[in-house]
Write an enzyme that holds these catalytic residues in place. Structure first.
Site, PDB file in Angstrom:
ATOM      1  CE  LYS A 182     -59.554   9.100  19.776  1.00 34.48           C
ATOM      2  NZ  LYS A 182     -59.620   9.509  21.186  1.00 34.48           N
TER       3      LYS A 182
ATOM      4  CG  HIS B  39     -58.318  12.946  17.556  1.00 36.88           C
ATOM      5  ND1 HIS B  39     -59.530  12.529  17.053  1.00 36.88           N
ATOM      6  CD2 HIS B  39     -58.446  12.925  18.905  1.00 36.88           C
ATOM      7  CE1 HIS B  39     -60.359  12.291  18.058  1.00 36.88           C
ATOM      8  NE2 HIS B  39     -59.737  12.512  19.195  1.00 36.88           N
TER       9      HIS B  39
END
Length: 187
Positions: free
Chosen positions: A104, A106
């Site tokens: 991901k 984040h």
């Protein structure tokens, strides 16, 4: 390695045959064309099938001295959860995990989600294997965090190369495509 009880394995096969086997023309994740498709999600999201799968995976892994069980998203997620629940029912600790296809952008940006520690022995699971490519990618990420592969298990081995590619890790299919009365290509 322990063998699953014949009743659990036989009933799991019945559920797969009635819910997850389709005939037609399909493109597989490996890019190969196939006259049949095993959509394991049609079976393993059923409560009985999930319990049976957990039972079979527990029996097949209980003597491996593993601390975690998991594999590539999406196929390994219900498998790892079913097995971890079965371990808990037996009073044994077990971590379930999965390996992302990509990190991901984040948060922690980890590829391995769940708790897998350096030195842990893990069983890698996936639902249906053709060549074993996605499992090999997951194994690289698992080894990157320092865990050791104790075995690789799948629900169905299509017998198209995964067994050979994963043999050095201890490849343990619950079923092969022959259990479904389907002959692998070139046989």
């Amino acid at each position: 390695m322990n063998q699953p009880t014949p009743d659990s394995r036989a009933r799991l096969l019945e559920l797969f045959m009635s819910r997850a086997v389709f005939f037609g023309q399909f493109t597989l994740a490996s890019g190969k064309q196939s006259p049949y498709y095993i959509n394991s999600k049609k079976a393993i999201f059923n409560a009985e099938a999930m319990w049976l799968l957990g039972d079979v995976l527990y029996e097949m892994t209980r003597d491996l001295n593993i601390q975690a069980i998991g594999g590539p998203e999406v196929g390994a997620i219900p498998m790892a959860c079913a097995a971890a629940m079965r371990y808990h029912e037996r009073g044994q600790s077990m971590e379930a995990f999965y390996v992302r296809k990509q990190a991901k952008s984040h948060g922690t940006r980890e590829m391995v989600e769940g708790v897998v520690r350096p030195g842990d022995r893990v069983a890698v699971v996936d639902d249906v294997l053709t060549t074993g490519g996605s499992v090999m990618q997951a194994i690289q990420e698992i080894e990157h965090v320092g865990a050791k592969i104790a075995a690789v298990l799948c629900i169905v081995d299509r017998m198209e190369g995964a067994g050979e590619a994963l043999a050095r890790f201890g490849f343990l299919p619950i079923f092969t495509i022959r259990d479904f009365s389907i002959e692998p290509p070139g046989m």
